[in-house]
Write a protein that holds these residues in place. Structure first.
Motif, short mmCIF file in Angstrom:
data_model
loop_
_atom_site.label_atom_id
_atom_site.label_comp_id
_atom_site.label_asym_id
_atom_site.label_seq_id
_atom_site.Cartn_x
_atom_site.Cartn_y
_atom_site.Cartn_z
N THR A 62 -33.83 -22.86 2.41
CA THR A 62 -33.26 -23.15 3.74
C THR A 62 -33.38 -21.94 4.65
OG1 THR A 62 -31.71 -24.73 2.76
CG2 THR A 62 -31.19 -23.87 4.95
N ALA A 63 -33.09 -20.75 4.10
CA ALA A 63 -33.24 -19.53 4.89
C ALA A 63 -34.69 -19.31 5.29
CB ALA A 63 -32.71 -18.34 4.09
N LEU A 64 -35.62 -19.56 4.37
CA LEU A 64 -37.04 -19.42 4.69
C LEU A 64 -37.46 -20.43 5.75
CD1 LEU A 64 -39.80 -18.14 4.07
CD2 LEU A 64 -40.09 -19.87 2.28
N LYS A 65 -36.92 -21.63 5.67
CA LYS A 65 -37.26 -22.65 6.67
C LYS A 65 -36.83 -22.21 8.06
CE LYS A 65 -34.72 -26.30 7.08
NZ LYS A 65 -34.03 -27.58 6.82
N GLU A 66 -35.65 -21.60 8.18
CA GLU A 66 -35.19 -21.13 9.48
C GLU A 66 -36.10 -20.03 10.02
OE1 GLU A 66 -32.83 -22.51 11.22
OE2 GLU A 66 -32.48 -23.98 9.61
N ILE A 67 -36.56 -19.15 9.13
CA ILE A 67 -37.45 -18.07 9.57
C ILE A 67 -38.78 -18.64 10.04
CG2 ILE A 67 -38.71 -16.03 8.80
CD1 ILE A 67 -36.41 -15.45 6.89
N LEU A 68 -39.36 -19.57 9.26
CA LEU A 68 -40.63 -20.17 9.64
C LEU A 68 -40.50 -20.99 10.92
CD1 LEU A 68 -41.98 -21.33 6.15
CD2 LEU A 68 -42.69 -19.35 7.49
N THR A 69 -39.38 -21.66 11.09
CA THR A 69 -39.16 -22.42 12.32
C THR A 69 -39.09 -21.50 13.52
OG1 THR A 69 -37.93 -24.10 11.08
CG2 THR A 69 -37.63 -24.07 13.46
N LEU A 70 -38.46 -20.35 13.34
CA LEU A 70 -38.38 -19.38 14.43
C LEU A 70 -39.75 -18.83 14.80
CD1 LEU A 70 -36.47 -17.73 16.28
CD2 LEU A 70 -36.40 -16.00 14.48
N ILE A 71 -40.62 -18.67 13.80
CA ILE A 71 -41.95 -18.12 14.05
C ILE A 71 -42.90 -19.18 14.59
CG2 ILE A 71 -43.97 -17.08 12.95
CD1 ILE A 71 -42.08 -15.75 10.96
N GLU A 72 -42.89 -20.37 13.97
CA GLU A 72 -43.88 -21.40 14.29
C GLU A 72 -43.39 -22.39 15.34
OE1 GLU A 72 -45.10 -23.31 10.71
OE2 GLU A 72 -45.49 -21.43 9.64
N GLY A 73 -42.11 -22.61 15.39
CA GLY A 73 -41.57 -23.61 16.30
C GLY A 73 -41.51 -24.98 15.68
N ASN A 74 -42.62 -25.46 15.17
CA ASN A 74 -42.69 -26.78 14.54
C ASN A 74 -43.39 -26.62 13.19
OD1 ASN A 74 -42.96 -29.43 13.76
ND2 ASN A 74 -43.60 -30.17 15.78
N LEU A 75 -42.69 -26.89 12.10
CA LEU A 75 -43.26 -26.71 10.77
C LEU A 75 -44.36 -27.72 10.45
CD1 LEU A 75 -40.07 -25.91 8.64
CD2 LEU A 75 -41.65 -24.34 9.74
N ALA A 76 -44.45 -28.78 11.22
CA ALA A 76 -45.46 -29.80 10.96
C ALA A 76 -46.87 -29.34 11.32
CB ALA A 76 -45.12 -31.08 11.71
N PHE A 77 -46.98 -28.23 12.06
CA PHE A 77 -48.30 -27.78 12.49
C PHE A 77 -49.10 -27.15 11.36
CE2 PHE A 77 -46.63 -27.17 17.09
CZ PHE A 77 -46.76 -28.53 17.30
N TYR A 78 -48.42 -26.50 10.41
CA TYR A 78 -49.12 -25.78 9.34
C TYR A 78 -48.52 -26.16 7.98
CZ TYR A 78 -50.23 -22.97 13.46
OH TYR A 78 -50.62 -22.55 14.70
N PRO A 79 -48.72 -27.39 7.54
CA PRO A 79 -48.08 -27.82 6.29
C PRO A 79 -48.59 -27.08 5.06
CG PRO A 79 -49.63 -29.49 7.08
CD PRO A 79 -49.50 -28.48 8.16
N PHE A 80 -49.90 -26.85 4.99
CA PHE A 80 -50.45 -26.16 3.82
C PHE A 80 -49.99 -24.71 3.77
CE2 PHE A 80 -53.62 -23.85 1.38
CZ PHE A 80 -53.85 -24.68 0.30
#
Length: 266
Positions: free
Chosen positions: A113-131
């Protein structure tokens, strides 16, 4: 009356009972559903269906790709880290090693969950880079499992072998590639096995990072959720065969390396 003669073999009875109930019996059920149809009749259609269905084959290759890339990234990060920890003369080496182990003590869901928040902050939308997100999540989760066996192997190496290589004219880099790396192969093989196999099936990371793609673990779950126990059992059985084959290969590499240790490397 004949008294019961206790022996050390009797200590294995509880373990044998445990294996029979929780390992052998589920495997028998798995084989039954994998090779029968909805009417309980023997069939090979589940097996042929796996290799003719583009969805299952695509999921298998995607799982291999994620596991391979995750293992490679973990190895590239873990080996230098383990080598520095094992060879550097640090006063607080155990404390630094504990820092790498501490994430394993934290709840898995909290870490992702913590990693998801960090990636969301960097990418904005996690669906753009699933791999990419899957590889980052898997690497973050399995990196300690790669560091520990490599660190343990390198820390136990005989330093006199490296010194002997240098006395024979080898430079620092040559001694590293010709002595240290070959002798640390058992740790590398153990780390690869501990990362590659779970990475093929750990669909929880993908689900928590909003990854819409499937890997083998999520594919099996989808079959059972749809009450297709026969197809799901066959996929689970094929995955079990792949894991067994991979385990045999890694064990063979470890045995071959153990035979080549010592002076043969020099």
């Amino acid at each position: 009356m004949r008294k019961f003669a206790f022996s050390r073999k009797s200590l294995g009875i509880p373990y044998a009972v445990f294996l029979l109930i929780f390992v052998v019996t589920p495997l028998v059920v798995l084989f039954y559903y994998a090779f029968t149809d909805g009417q309980g009749q023997p069939t090979m259609s589940n097996l042929t269906g796996f290799f003719t269905n583009p969805n299952t084959l695509g999921t298998l290759f995607y799982s291999f790709a994620i596991a391979f890339v995750t293992t490679a990234v973990c190895l590239l990060i873990a080996y230098p880290t383990a080598y520095i920890l094992a060879t550097a003369k640090l006063k607080n080496r155990s404390v630094i090693l504990m820092i790498f182990i501490m994430p394993m003590w934290i709840n898995f869901s909290l870490r992702i969950t913590a990693l998801k928040e960090i990636l969301t902050l960097i990418e904005g939308n996690l669906a753009f880079y699933p791999f990419l997100n899957a590889v980052v999540g898997m690497t973050y989760d399995f990196l300690p499992f790669m560091i520990l066996p490599i660190y343990t192997t390198i820390s136990r190496l005989d330093s006199s072998l490296v010194e002997a290589a240098k006395d024979l004219g080898a430079g620092a880099s040559q001694a590293f590639w010709k002595v240290t790396v070959p002798l640390s192969v058992p740790g590398i093989v153990s780390g690869v096995a501990m990362v590659f196999l779970p990475a093929m099936t750990n669909y929880v990371v993908l689900d928590m990072l909003y990854n819409s793609t499937y890997i083998m673990g999520s594919l099996i779950g989808s079959y059972f959720s749809a009450y297709d126990w026969h197809g799901g059992s066959m996929i689970a059985l094929i995955l079990l065969g792949i894991i067994c084959l991979f385990t045999l290969l890694t064990r063979g590499l470890e045995e071959e390396d153990s035979r080549n240790k010592g002076g043969a490397l020099l």
